[in-house]
Design a protein around this motif. Structure first.
Motif, mmCIF file in Angstrom:
data_model
loop_
_atom_site.group_PDB
_atom_site.id
_atom_site.type_symbol
_atom_site.label_atom_id
_atom_site.label_comp_id
_atom_site.label_asym_id
_atom_site.label_seq_id
_atom_site.Cartn_x
_atom_site.Cartn_y
_atom_site.Cartn_z
ATOM 1 N N GLY A 53 5.236 5.311 -12.513
ATOM 2 C CA GLY A 53 4.725 3.951 -12.708
ATOM 3 C C GLY A 53 5.282 2.970 -11.703
ATOM 4 O O GLY A 53 4.544 2.142 -11.144
ATOM 5 N N VAL A 54 6.572 3.061 -11.437
ATOM 6 C CA VAL A 54 7.201 2.153 -10.471
ATOM 7 C C VAL A 54 6.675 2.426 -9.065
ATOM 8 O O VAL A 54 6.356 1.493 -8.314
ATOM 9 C CB VAL A 54 8.737 2.280 -10.529
ATOM 10 C CG1 VAL A 54 9.394 1.573 -9.362
ATOM 11 C CG2 VAL A 54 9.262 1.734 -11.836
ATOM 12 N N VAL A 55 6.576 3.695 -8.697
ATOM 13 C CA VAL A 55 6.072 4.032 -7.360
ATOM 14 C C VAL A 55 4.621 3.574 -7.201
ATOM 15 O O VAL A 55 4.239 3.058 -6.148
ATOM 16 C CB VAL A 55 6.219 5.549 -7.099
ATOM 17 C CG1 VAL A 55 5.483 5.973 -5.854
ATOM 18 C CG2 VAL A 55 7.685 5.923 -6.990
ATOM 19 N N ALA A 56 3.816 3.734 -8.234
ATOM 20 C CA ALA A 56 2.424 3.283 -8.167
ATOM 21 C C ALA A 56 2.349 1.763 -8.020
ATOM 22 O O ALA A 56 1.530 1.247 -7.241
ATOM 23 C CB ALA A 56 1.669 3.733 -9.412
ATOM 24 N N ALA A 57 3.187 1.046 -8.736
ATOM 25 C CA ALA A 57 3.191 -0.414 -8.634
ATOM 26 C C ALA A 57 3.641 -0.885 -7.252
ATOM 27 O O ALA A 57 3.046 -1.807 -6.672
ATOM 28 C CB ALA A 57 4.086 -1.014 -9.711
ATOM 29 N N VAL A 58 4.668 -0.255 -6.727
ATOM 30 C CA VAL A 58 5.155 -0.627 -5.392
ATOM 31 C C VAL A 58 4.091 -0.308 -4.344
ATOM 32 O O VAL A 58 3.858 -1.105 -3.422
ATOM 33 C CB VAL A 58 6.486 0.090 -5.085
ATOM 34 C CG1 VAL A 58 6.868 -0.038 -3.623
ATOM 35 C CG2 VAL A 58 7.587 -0.453 -5.970
ATOM 36 N N THR A 59 3.447 0.830 -4.478
ATOM 37 C CA THR A 59 2.395 1.201 -3.531
ATOM 38 C C THR A 59 1.232 0.213 -3.590
ATOM 39 O O THR A 59 0.700 -0.200 -2.552
ATOM 40 C CB THR A 59 1.889 2.627 -3.820
ATOM 41 O OG1 THR A 59 2.997 3.524 -3.771
ATOM 42 C CG2 THR A 59 0.843 3.051 -2.827
ATOM 43 N N ALA A 60 0.849 -0.190 -4.775
ATOM 44 C CA ALA A 60 -0.230 -1.167 -4.917
ATOM 45 C C ALA A 60 0.167 -2.514 -4.311
ATOM 46 O O ALA A 60 -0.651 -3.167 -3.635
ATOM 47 C CB ALA A 60 -0.595 -1.334 -6.378
ATOM 48 N N ALA A 61 1.398 -2.911 -4.516
ATOM 49 C CA ALA A 61 1.860 -4.181 -3.954
ATOM 50 C C ALA A 61 1.897 -4.128 -2.426
ATOM 51 O O ALA A 61 1.469 -5.075 -1.750
ATOM 52 C CB ALA A 61 3.235 -4.528 -4.504
ATOM 53 N N LEU A 62 2.391 -3.031 -1.888
ATOM 54 C CA LEU A 62 2.434 -2.908 -0.426
ATOM 55 C C LEU A 62 1.035 -2.841 0.170
ATOM 56 O O LEU A 62 0.790 -3.377 1.256
ATOM 57 C CB LEU A 62 3.232 -1.671 -0.031
ATOM 58 C CG LEU A 62 4.742 -1.750 -0.260
ATOM 59 C CD1 LEU A 62 5.396 -0.430 0.083
ATOM 60 C CD2 LEU A 62 5.350 -2.884 0.531
ATOM 61 N N ALA A 64 -1.620 -4.325 -1.085
ATOM 62 C CA ALA A 64 -2.146 -5.694 -1.132
ATOM 63 C C ALA A 64 -1.579 -6.547 -0.005
ATOM 64 O O ALA A 64 -2.303 -7.332 0.634
ATOM 65 C CB ALA A 64 -1.831 -6.324 -2.476
ATOM 66 N N VAL A 65 -0.298 -6.384 0.262
ATOM 67 C CA VAL A 65 0.330 -7.141 1.358
ATOM 68 C C VAL A 65 -0.253 -6.714 2.693
ATOM 69 O O VAL A 65 -0.532 -7.544 3.555
ATOM 70 C CB VAL A 65 1.867 -6.963 1.329
ATOM 71 C CG1 VAL A 65 2.503 -7.495 2.594
ATOM 72 C CG2 VAL A 65 2.444 -7.641 0.113
ATOM 73 N N ALA A 66 -0.458 -5.408 2.870
ATOM 74 C CA ALA A 66 -1.010 -4.908 4.133
ATOM 75 C C ALA A 66 -2.434 -5.424 4.344
ATOM 76 O O ALA A 66 -2.817 -5.751 5.478
ATOM 77 C CB ALA A 66 -0.992 -3.385 4.151
ATOM 78 N N VAL A 67 -3.215 -5.505 3.272
ATOM 79 C CA VAL A 67 -4.582 -6.008 3.391
ATOM 80 C C VAL A 67 -4.562 -7.496 3.742
ATOM 81 O O VAL A 67 -5.357 -7.970 4.566
ATOM 82 C CB VAL A 67 -5.366 -5.756 2.086
ATOM 83 C CG1 VAL A 67 -6.660 -6.543 2.059
ATOM 84 C CG2 VAL A 67 -5.622 -4.267 1.915
ATOM 85 N N LEU A 68 -3.648 -8.243 3.149
ATOM 86 C CA LEU A 68 -3.567 -9.677 3.448
ATOM 87 C C LEU A 68 -3.104 -9.933 4.877
ATOM 88 O O LEU A 68 -3.549 -10.893 5.516
ATOM 89 C CB LEU A 68 -2.619 -10.362 2.471
ATOM 90 C CG LEU A 68 -3.120 -10.528 1.048
ATOM 91 C CD1 LEU A 68 -2.021 -11.125 0.168
ATOM 92 C CD2 LEU A 68 -4.355 -11.400 1.015
ATOM 93 N N LEU A 69 -2.217 -9.085 5.391
ATOM 94 C CA LEU A 69 -1.717 -9.284 6.747
ATOM 95 C C LEU A 69 -2.678 -8.785 7.813
ATOM 96 O O LEU A 69 -2.591 -9.182 8.965
ATOM 97 C CB LEU A 69 -0.370 -8.572 6.916
ATOM 98 C CG LEU A 69 0.792 -9.153 6.102
ATOM 99 C CD1 LEU A 69 2.042 -8.323 6.318
ATOM 100 C CD2 LEU A 69 1.041 -10.598 6.479
#
Length: 70
Positions: A53-62, A64-69
């Protein structure tokens, strides 16, 4: 298969591998501390699920950040 799809598959495999290793380590340490086999298996399963769960959340957050950048 595109490069992006290959990257997604590799990240998923890495997430599951890390979760399995954490679960195995938690089960081993639980058993070493005197827990019964069923209790150690429950501990390993809980650690696996929490890590996944933690790895999935971190991956989703990264992602999202990569898409925004981009």
């Amino acid at each position: 298969m595109s490069e992006k799809a290959v990257l997604v598959v590799l990240v998923c495999i890495l997430a599951v591998l890390v979760s399995v290793l954490v679960g195995a380590g938690a089960g081993y340490l639980s058993r070493r501390s005197g827990a019964t086999y069923p209790a150690a298996a429950l501990q390993a399963g809980a650690a696996f699920a929490a890590t996944l769960g933690v790895v999935a959340a971190v991956t989703a957050a990264l992602t999202a950040v990569a898409v925004l950048l981009h």
